[in-house]
Design a protein around this motif. Structure first.
Motif, mmCIF file in Angstrom:
data_model
loop_
_atom_site.group_PDB
_atom_site.id
_atom_site.type_symbol
_atom_site.label_atom_id
_atom_site.label_comp_id
_atom_site.label_asym_id
_atom_site.label_seq_id
_atom_site.Cartn_x
_atom_site.Cartn_y
_atom_site.Cartn_z
ATOM 1 N N ARG A 213 0.835 -1.210 0.000
ATOM 2 C CA ARG A 213 0.000 0.000 0.000
ATOM 3 C C ARG A 213 0.866 1.255 0.000
ATOM 4 O O ARG A 213 0.565 2.230 -0.700
ATOM 5 N N GLU A 214 1.929 1.235 0.813
ATOM 6 C CA GLU A 214 2.812 2.399 0.855
ATOM 7 C C GLU A 214 3.501 2.608 -0.489
ATOM 8 O O GLU A 214 3.650 3.744 -0.945
ATOM 9 N N HIS A 217 1.002 4.015 -2.821
ATOM 10 C CA HIS A 217 0.762 5.423 -2.512
ATOM 11 C C HIS A 217 1.914 6.283 -3.004
ATOM 12 O O HIS A 217 1.708 7.372 -3.567
ATOM 13 N N GLU A 220 1.664 6.630 -6.656
ATOM 14 C CA GLU A 220 0.602 7.573 -6.990
ATOM 15 C C GLU A 220 1.071 9.007 -6.781
ATOM 16 O O GLU A 220 0.780 9.897 -7.592
ATOM 17 N N ARG A 221 1.821 9.258 -5.692
ATOM 18 C CA ARG A 221 2.342 10.603 -5.458
ATOM 19 C C ARG A 221 3.311 11.011 -6.566
ATOM 20 O O ARG A 221 3.302 12.157 -7.024
ATOM 21 N N ARG A 379 -2.616 11.080 2.480
ATOM 22 C CA ARG A 379 -3.400 10.792 1.280
ATOM 23 C C ARG A 379 -4.251 11.993 0.884
ATOM 24 O O ARG A 379 -4.710 12.743 1.729
ATOM 25 N N SER A 380 -4.446 12.110 -0.426
ATOM 26 C CA SER A 380 -5.265 13.203 -0.983
ATOM 27 C C SER A 380 -4.765 14.560 -0.505
ATOM 28 O O SER A 380 -5.553 15.440 -0.172
ATOM 29 N N ARG A 381 -3.444 14.684 -0.474
ATOM 30 C CA ARG A 381 -2.812 15.957 -0.096
ATOM 31 C C ARG A 381 -2.080 16.496 -1.312
ATOM 32 O O ARG A 381 -1.359 15.773 -1.986
ATOM 33 N N ALA A 384 1.479 16.873 -4.430
ATOM 34 C CA ALA A 384 1.931 15.566 -3.953
ATOM 35 C C ALA A 384 3.377 15.605 -3.465
ATOM 36 O O ALA A 384 3.777 14.789 -2.645
ATOM 37 N N ASP A 407 -14.872 9.278 -4.150
ATOM 38 C CA ASP A 407 -13.516 8.737 -4.010
ATOM 39 C C ASP A 407 -12.786 8.635 -5.345
ATOM 40 O O ASP A 407 -11.562 8.756 -5.400
ATOM 41 N N GLU A 411 -8.477 12.622 -6.710
ATOM 42 C CA GLU A 411 -7.142 12.908 -7.232
ATOM 43 C C GLU A 411 -7.173 13.875 -8.406
ATOM 44 O O GLU A 411 -6.122 14.314 -8.870
ATOM 45 N N ARG A 446 -10.874 15.727 1.514
ATOM 46 C CA ARG A 446 -11.437 14.446 1.943
ATOM 47 C C ARG A 446 -12.899 14.623 2.315
ATOM 48 O O ARG A 446 -13.407 15.746 2.380
#
Length: 602
Positions: A213-214, A217, A220-221, A379-381, A384, A407, A411, A446
């Motif tokens: 997951r990390e 993420h 994704e960033r 997340r969602s910050r 990025a 959701d 992004e 969020r």
């Protein structure tokens, strides 16, 4: 010959009896051995009578026979000791195996065809937070999460009816209700009385899943950073191109309108066209704000006080059925910001929250507080690439009671021109992000605990001291137009823009000389240096750009006033180190007032 009732002497070299066995046949090995001894003695007596009847026995034969028997006895006792040692080693080995089995880092299970647990090690019990005794005879499926039970039924069928070997991943449910992702390796073993058995090794893959997951993420960033960089370049190029075109449009419309009578219908039409062109220029300016490069001066401000001063303006822009509720500390937190940029941020965030109600009305909450870096969501910050500094951060939270952010679009909501509304321009949140980026901050988006949207602006507070900086929210203001004198050299590679620039400068009272690029401008200046009062020079040109042109002109006249102009915003255009600094910067599109405002005074 000694009496028959007397035991013969042991041979001189005979081994002594084993320690602790003197006077006791075979030591302490229990009643079965004693009984066996008695039976043997009776059999010997019978055989002895037969032997004695057939032939006499000499003493030497007896001694030899006794010695052989004694050796055989000791040999048997030594074999027995070896057997006892072997037995102990087997028991020790079994104990070690059980330790390895029970204390292994993975869970071992034995399952029958129905999936019932026949055996389980201690690790399996610890993994599921159960006592081992309670695991036995329970169905393994009872520990499988409801969403994965169909998967387990299929895997069990493959183990017992198919290949006999399977590797699978499932989510189990522990005794405390917590989810446990596992990977299983199953092999079909031999049968027992009840049918075939499967040996299953179960591993906890929680850490692996967390790492995945990390990694996802982080990827994704990185994609967001690359996308933001690409969008930034595109936005800058589009804004530059459109601002050049709009400069031609607005310049000509402004001069045409001034030449028409006040009561003319044509003047009204031209005025409307000019207003529309300026609105288009505002959209182009929003694209440049999205880049987040602002040259607005930043100073220490009390964030709560800034927000209080903005409340009347924010409320004035809301529909009557939308209320704004605020919650600010009496003082602080103190931040290093441009008040105008904070105004842009709040204006767009509040407007976005208002549009979420879709005309039905509702409540918008805005509050200010201070949070630690650990409390800032990852997340969602956006952007990025932003990471919080050490120490506390100021937070502005804007929360609505609308439908919330889906959701699958969170992004994308800060991308230019993206909108979930049928008639949305899709630039408000992009501009807000750009303004926050210019303050070295970030925005997190969020769903709020109450179901609506929650936008949180985070700003660093490091090293900011209390300041009593006075500030008034921005409003429109016109620049006084001054009458110009002298000759201006206008350097512009776009013919239409060069043409309208000449007209506007002439309208302001200047004489003009023009050049199509920097190389031509240097030559024109050499031939007309005594006439030229100042230079209006474009930044992006072929052969020689604006910065190089500025340097060459200053080498000819160090005191020459040069105004640089560009379709890029000032932050983008002036964000480089140069040998020479211009007298001023003029963004496109031009207006007569702006041209007059940047002209050097005598």
């Amino acid at each position: 010959m000694k009496d028959d009732a007397t035991e013969p002497d042991a041979p001189p070299n005979a081994a002594p009896p084993p320690e602790g066995t003197a006077g006791r046949p075979y030591g302490d090995r229990g009643a079965p051995l004693v009984e066996l001894r008695n039976r043997a003695e009776r059999q010997v007596e019978l055989e002895s009578d037969v032997i004695l009847e057939k032939s006499p026995i000499h003493l030497e034969d007896v001694r030899t026979m006794f010695r052989e028997l004694r050796v055989h006895q000791i040999q048997l006792e030594m074999q027995n000791e070896e057997l006892l040692r072997a037995k102990q080693e087997i028991e020790d080995s079994r104990a070690r195996y059980l330790d390895l089995y029970d204390l292994a880092p993975v869970a071992y299970l034995t399952l029958d065809r129905s999936g019932k647990i026949i055996e389980a090690n201690l690790t399996a019990a610890r993994l599921l937070l159960e006592d081992r005794e309670t695991l036995v005879d329970r169905s393994f499926a009872s520990f499988v999460a409801p969403g994965d039970r169909e998967t387990w039924i299929g895997e069990r069928g493959e183990i017992f009816e198919g290949s006999g070997r399977r590797t699978f991943e499932l989510e189990l449910v522990r005794a405390d209700g917590a989810a446990l992702p596992v990977r299983g390796h199953a092999v079909l073993a031999g049968d027992d009385e009840g049918g075939p058995l499967a040996r299953v090794v179960v591993s906890d893959i929680s850490e692996q899943k967390r790492a995945e997951r990390e990694r996802a993420h982080l990827e994704e960033r990185l994609r967001q950073v690359a996308k933001a960089d690409s969008l930034g370049r595109m936005a800058g190029a589009l804004a530059h191109r459109f601002n050049n075109l709009l400069a031609v449009t607005t310049g000509n419309l402004q001069m045409a309108m001034e030449d028409l009578p006040d009561a003319s219908e044509t003047r009204d039409a031209v005025s409307d066209a000019l207003a529309a062109a300026r609105d288009a220029a505002e959209v182009s300016g929003m694209l440049l704000t999205y880049l987040g490069q602002s040259r607005d001066e930043r100073a220490p401000h009390d964030l709560s006080e800034l927000c209080r001063r903005l409340l009347p303006m924010l409320r004035a822009g809301l529909p009557r059925n939308v209320e704004l509720e605020e919650r600010f500390p009496d003082r602080g937190p103190n931040v290093l910001v441009s008040p105008a940029q904070i105004q842009r941020v709040l204006t767009h965030l509040v407007n976005n929250a208002s549009e979420a109600f879709d005309g039905s009305g509702g409540l918008i909450r805005i509050h200010v507080d201070t949070v630690s870096p650990e409390d800032i969501p990852v997340r969602s910050r956006f952007p990025a690439s932003w990471t919080p500094d050490e120490g506390p951060h100021a937070r502005i939270a804007v929360e609505d009671e609308g439908p919330g952010i889906p959701d699958d679009v969170v992004e994308q909501i800060f991308d230019p021109f993206f909108s979930t509304k049928a008639f949305g321009r899709g630039l408000g949140l992009s501009v807000a992000l750009g303004a926050v980026r210019a303050q070295e901050g970030a925005i997190a988006a969020r769903r709020s605990p109450k179901g609506g949207s929650l936008m949180e602006v985070y700003l660093p507070t490091r090293g900011v001291v209390t300041a009593e900086t006075q500030w008034t929210p921005e409003g429109g203001s016109a620049t006084d137009r001054r009458e110009g004198r002298g000759t201006v050299l206008i350097v512009e590679d776009e013919p239409l823009l060069r043409k309208v620039g000449i007209k506007m400068l002439t309208r302001l009272g200047y004489e003009t000389i023009s050049a199509a690029d920097g190389v031509e401008a240097v030559e024109v200046f050499r031939n007309n240096r005594d006439r030229i009062s100042w230079v209006l020079c474009d930044l992006v040109m072929p052969r020689m750009n604006g910065w190089d042109t500025l340097a060459m002109l200053r080498s000819l006249d160090p005191d020459l006033p040069v105004v640089l102009t560009s379709g890029f915003d000032e932050a983008h255009a002036m964000g480089i180190e140069a040998r020479e600094n211009p007298h001023a910067f003029l963004p496109k599109p031009w207006t007569l007032e702006r041209l007059a405002g940047v002209a050097p005074t005598a």
